[in-house]
Design an enzyme around this catalytic site. Sequence first.
Site, short mmCIF file in Angstrom:
data_model
loop_
_atom_site.label_atom_id
_atom_site.label_comp_id
_atom_site.label_asym_id
_atom_site.label_seq_id
_atom_site.Cartn_x
_atom_site.Cartn_y
_atom_site.Cartn_z
CG HIS A 26 9.74 12.47 -0.64
ND1 HIS A 26 9.62 13.53 -1.52
CD2 HIS A 26 8.63 11.70 -0.83
CE1 HIS A 26 8.48 13.41 -2.19
NE2 HIS A 26 7.87 12.30 -1.80
ZN LIG Z 1 4.95 10.06 -4.68
#
Ligand SMILES: [Zn+2]
Length: 318
Positions: A131
């Site tokens: 992320h």
């Molecule tokens: Zn995840």
Amino acid sequence: MSSNDKSPVYVYRGDAIARYGFGDDHPFGPDRHEVFHAELEEAQLGDAIAYAAPRRATVDEIALFHSAEYIDFVSRMSAEGRGYLDGGDTPAFPGVFDSASDVVGTTLAAVDAVMTGEASQAFVPIAGLHHAGRGHAAGFCVFNDCGVAAEYLRERHGLSRIAYVDIDAHHGDGVFYGFEEDPDLVFADIHEDGRFLYPGTGAASETGRGRAIGTKLNVPLPPGAGDAEFNEVWPAVLDYLDAAEPEFFIMQCGADSLEGDPITHLRFSEAAHARASADLRELADRHCAGRLVATGGGGYNRHNLARAWTRVVESLAA
Ligand SMILES: [Zn+2]
């Protein structure tokens, strides 16, 4: 188990990566490393695997993917040791800079071991921090080891076409947007539909931008999707990767796509992880002398992550 002509699969183990976590009460707690290694030992893979030690990435290596401003920000926040690196998911604990650098360095060590042939493939359990963007932290991810590894393979090993394959329940947005306009970053990601799960991205219509339009594959699945749904979409992922002819595979095998994860709604079994890693290894054998590094990624049900990641290592070592 081991065949004589195959180098061992390196599995990374050590306090430096175990420490990357956000405290005992956080889903990304420091115990994830231990539960995986306990399960792996029970599998008794003998000399088909070898343990390898973490190393720390240099700032120059991290800067292959991340912006200088962001690296400075993490450094300052790490010294302060409080607050958040993002809107409230990713705490800035004291020493977070070094800890995140250890994760990146270990993934790079795995890349080097595979590139030299010392290891046939490699697995880094505490890694796959997909992320983190080039200029920001997100979703428990400080530095994006997969993004750095892709740039490192180009810069230090002279490759160009790197495949990133992600079966974590969450979309690998940090990698996707980090290379959105880059047609040579081959990207395939099966995840829970972003309308129902963080980070909300990864629609099938997102195929890249600019000169990379049409080059990337996002496969969202509805909440509740299990092995049947995985098996239905997986062959198209393999066809896409086969046609792309990558020179190296980076796999993110987050175990939060298994049934029983506390923060997602997919219902794969560990068979999905076993199949994915076995098939990707076969593709890697076909296209690039087997070169593949797998990273653990997410997974917050301890039983699930221990078993899913052990299946991955078994598939690579078979
Ligand atoms: Zn995840």
